[in-house]
Design a protein around this motif. Structure first.
Motif, PDB file in Angstrom:
ATOM      1  N   PHE A  83      40.279  32.860  55.432  1.00 23.08           N
ATOM      2  CA  PHE A  83      40.937  31.508  55.271  1.00 23.08           C
ATOM      3  C   PHE A  83      42.076  31.802  54.450  1.00 23.08           C
ATOM      4  O   PHE A  83      42.444  31.796  53.433  1.00 23.08           O
ATOM      5  CB  PHE A  83      39.953  30.556  54.460  1.00 23.08           C
ATOM      6  N   ALA A  84      43.199  32.096  55.388  1.00 22.55           N
ATOM      7  CA  ALA A  84      44.375  32.540  54.999  1.00 22.55           C
ATOM      8  C   ALA A  84      45.378  32.358  56.149  1.00 22.55           C
ATOM      9  O   ALA A  84      45.138  32.190  57.138  1.00 22.55           O
ATOM     10  CB  ALA A  84      44.682  33.820  54.500  1.00 22.55           C
ATOM     11  N   ALA A  85      46.896  32.025  55.598  1.00 19.43           N
ATOM     12  CA  ALA A  85      47.773  31.767  56.865  1.00 19.43           C
ATOM     13  C   ALA A  85      49.162  31.904  56.149  1.00 19.43           C
ATOM     14  O   ALA A  85      49.586  31.836  54.907  1.00 19.43           O
ATOM     15  CB  ALA A  85      47.691  30.317  57.393  1.00 19.43           C
ATOM     16  N   SER A  98      46.188  32.150  50.773  1.00 16.12           N
ATOM     17  CA  SER A  98      44.753  32.728  50.959  1.00 16.12           C
ATOM     18  C   SER A  98      43.609  32.207  49.957  1.00 16.12           C
ATOM     19  O   SER A  98      43.927  31.878  48.701  1.00 16.12           O
ATOM     20  CB  SER A  98      44.846  34.244  50.643  1.00 16.12           C
ATOM     21  N   LEU A  99      42.333  32.232  50.370  1.00 16.73           N
ATOM     22  CA  LEU A  99      41.224  31.850  49.366  1.00 16.73           C
ATOM     23  C   LEU A  99      40.150  33.040  49.282  1.00 16.73           C
ATOM     24  O   LEU A  99      40.120  33.833  50.143  1.00 16.73           O
ATOM     25  CB  LEU A  99      40.588  30.777  49.942  1.00 16.73           C
ATOM     26  N   ARG A 100      39.842  33.237  48.006  1.00 11.12           N
ATOM     27  CA  ARG A 100      39.191  34.462  47.603  1.00 11.12           C
ATOM     28  C   ARG A 100      38.135  33.969  46.813  1.00 11.12           C
ATOM     29  O   ARG A 100      38.244  32.993  45.806  1.00 11.12           O
ATOM     30  CB  ARG A 100      39.708  35.499  46.954  1.00 11.12           C
ATOM     31  N   GLN A 101      37.029  34.638  46.874  1.00 14.39           N
ATOM     32  CA  GLN A 101      35.811  34.418  45.746  1.00 14.39           C
ATOM     33  C   GLN A 101      35.501  35.707  44.781  1.00 14.39           C
ATOM     34  O   GLN A 101      36.071  36.911  45.445  1.00 14.39           O
ATOM     35  CB  GLN A 101      34.580  34.249  46.552  1.00 14.39           C
ATOM     36  N   ARG A 102      34.894  35.533  43.926  1.00 16.27           N
ATOM     37  CA  ARG A 102      34.619  36.659  42.987  1.00 16.27           C
ATOM     38  C   ARG A 102      33.585  37.654  43.671  1.00 16.27           C
ATOM     39  O   ARG A 102      32.623  37.207  44.447  1.00 16.27           O
ATOM     40  CB  ARG A 102      34.170  36.325  41.625  1.00 16.27           C
ATOM     41  N   ASN A 103      33.610  39.022  43.415  1.00 16.24           N
ATOM     42  CA  ASN A 103      32.800  39.865  43.992  1.00 16.24           C
ATOM     43  C   ASN A 103      31.313  39.503  43.809  1.00 16.24           C
ATOM     44  O   ASN A 103      30.255  39.618  44.624  1.00 16.24           O
ATOM     45  CB  ASN A 103      32.783  41.256  43.287  1.00 16.24           C
ATOM     46  N   ASN A 104      30.883  39.188  42.410  1.00 20.32           N
ATOM     47  CA  ASN A 104      29.510  38.971  42.048  1.00 20.32           C
ATOM     48  C   ASN A 104      28.937  37.365  41.630  1.00 20.32           C
ATOM     49  O   ASN A 104      28.272  37.287  40.936  1.00 20.32           O
ATOM     50  CB  ASN A 104      29.093  39.779  40.671  1.00 20.32           C
ATOM     51  N   CYS A 105      30.192  36.530  41.906  1.00 17.02           N
ATOM     52  CA  CYS A 105      29.656  34.873  41.638  1.00 17.02           C
ATOM     53  C   CYS A 105      29.425  35.134  39.966  1.00 17.02           C
ATOM     54  O   CYS A 105      28.605  34.197  39.504  1.00 17.02           O
ATOM     55  CB  CYS A 105      28.383  34.593  42.660  1.00 17.02           C
ATOM     56  N   ASP A 106      30.398  35.556  39.267  1.00 22.58           N
ATOM     57  CA  ASP A 106      30.423  35.381  37.596  1.00 22.58           C
ATOM     58  C   ASP A 106      31.689  34.998  37.527  1.00 22.58           C
ATOM     59  O   ASP A 106      32.575  34.557  38.179  1.00 22.58           O
ATOM     60  CB  ASP A 106      29.910  36.773  37.211  1.00 22.58           C
ATOM     61  N   THR A 107      32.015  35.086  36.130  1.00 24.78           N
ATOM     62  CA  THR A 107      33.407  34.605  35.540  1.00 24.78           C
ATOM     63  C   THR A 107      34.168  35.986  35.194  1.00 24.78           C
ATOM     64  O   THR A 107      35.361  35.449  34.632  1.00 24.78           O
ATOM     65  CB  THR A 107      32.992  33.763  34.433  1.00 24.78           C
ATOM     66  N   ILE A 108      33.838  37.042  35.448  1.00 18.47           N
ATOM     67  CA  ILE A 108      34.470  38.285  35.182  1.00 18.47           C
ATOM     68  C   ILE A 108      35.017  39.133  36.313  1.00 18.47           C
ATOM     69  O   ILE A 108      36.029  40.017  35.973  1.00 18.47           O
ATOM     70  CB  ILE A 108      34.108  39.065  34.142  1.00 18.47           C
ATOM     71  N   SER A 109      34.309  39.133  37.510  1.00 18.29           N
ATOM     72  CA  SER A 109      34.718  40.378  38.446  1.00 18.29           C
ATOM     73  C   SER A 109      35.866  39.828  38.976  1.00 18.29           C
ATOM     74  O   SER A 109      36.403  38.630  39.074  1.00 18.29           O
ATOM     75  CB  SER A 109      33.409  40.303  39.196  1.00 18.29           C
ATOM     76  N   ALA A 110      36.512  40.578  40.028  1.00 16.58           N
ATOM     77  CA  ALA A 110      37.597  40.470  40.643  1.00 16.58           C
ATOM     78  C   ALA A 110      37.645  39.527  41.709  1.00 16.58           C
ATOM     79  O   ALA A 110      36.426  39.536  42.386  1.00 16.58           O
ATOM     80  CB  ALA A 110      38.399  41.946  40.941  1.00 16.58           C
ATOM     81  N   PHE A 111      38.569  38.776  42.182  1.00 19.20           N
ATOM     82  CA  PHE A 111      38.375  38.048  43.178  1.00 19.20           C
ATOM     83  C   PHE A 111      39.116  38.900  44.697  1.00 19.20           C
ATOM     84  O   PHE A 111      40.093  38.940  44.993  1.00 19.20           O
ATOM     85  CB  PHE A 111      39.620  37.048  43.309  1.00 19.20           C
ATOM     86  N   ALA A 112      37.833  39.472  45.099  1.00 20.31           N
ATOM     87  CA  ALA A 112      38.202  40.530  46.207  1.00 20.31           C
ATOM     88  C   ALA A 112      37.683  39.978  47.367  1.00 20.31           C
ATOM     89  O   ALA A 112      37.772  40.630  48.760  1.00 20.31           O
ATOM     90  CB  ALA A 112      37.457  41.736  45.840  1.00 20.31           C
ATOM     91  N   LEU A 113      36.728  39.089  47.444  1.00 19.39           N
ATOM     92  CA  LEU A 113      36.049  38.411  48.678  1.00 19.39           C
ATOM     93  C   LEU A 113      36.831  37.503  49.524  1.00 19.39           C
ATOM     94  O   LEU A 113      37.171  36.373  48.711  1.00 19.39           O
ATOM     95  CB  LEU A 113      34.807  38.160  48.404  1.00 19.39           C
ATOM     96  N   ALA A 114      37.511  37.892  50.503  1.00 19.92           N
ATOM     97  CA  ALA A 114      38.220  36.717  51.443  1.00 19.92           C
ATOM     98  C   ALA A 114      37.120  35.661  51.819  1.00 19.92           C
ATOM     99  O   ALA A 114      36.148  35.900  52.336  1.00 19.92           O
ATOM    100  CB  ALA A 114      38.825  37.475  52.521  1.00 19.92           C
TER     101      ALA A 114
END
Length: 152
Positions: free
Chosen positions: A97-99, A71-87
């Motif tokens: 984007f996952a399989a 699976s591919l994820r991005q950070r919530n706020n496009c920073d370097t500390i927030s969690a990878f919660a956006l698929a």
């Protein structure tokens, strides 16, 4: 002497053809090998896409590999500390984007984060090589400094 085959000769030929087809046919129609190769190629493409997306968007992208697939994820706020919660949405299909792997295909567990510079880093944000990532019997590598995905 009449031309043609005798009944015994025809029966022997039919038995030989039947035996050969019973032994050879499963090798030609084994779907698992085809699915394993397809999933390997799909996963490598996903990892490469994650690196390109990180560079293009300017935000970190995380790739998670495991028994449940990738699976591919991005950070919530496009920073370097927030969690990878956006698929990450799949670019050509609807949904994330996952399989999941096909039945019988094992996948090595790893978490790779690509930075906006395209580097593959660990949780301490240090460029790290990810070697021997295996899917089924095939492996690929991710070079930390460049984010290059190498398939030997």
């Amino acid at each position: 002497m009449p031309a043609g085959f005798t009944l015994v000769e025809l029966i022997v030929i039919i038995v030989i053809l039947g035996t050969i087809s019973a032994l050879a046919a499963p090798r030609f129609f084994d779907l698992r090998v085809f699915q394993q190769r397809g999933f390997f190629d799909e996963t490598v493409s996903a990892v490469r896409y994650a690196q390109k997306l990180a560079v293009g968007s300017g935000c970190d992208v995380q790739v998670t590999l495991g028994s449940a697939g990738y699976s591919l994820r991005q950070r919530n706020n496009c920073d370097t500390i927030s969690a990878f919660a956006l698929a990450v949405p799949h670019p050509s299909k609807s949904g994330a984007f996952a399989a999941a792997p096909p039945a019988g295909v094992s996948l090595a567990a790893a978490t790779i984060v690509f930075t906006p510079l395209g580097q593959a880093v660990n949780t301490a944000r240090t460029p790290t090589d990810f070697n021997g990532l295996s899917i089924g019997g095939k492996t690929f590598h991710v070079i930390g400094e460049t984010g290059y995905v190498d398939v030997p």
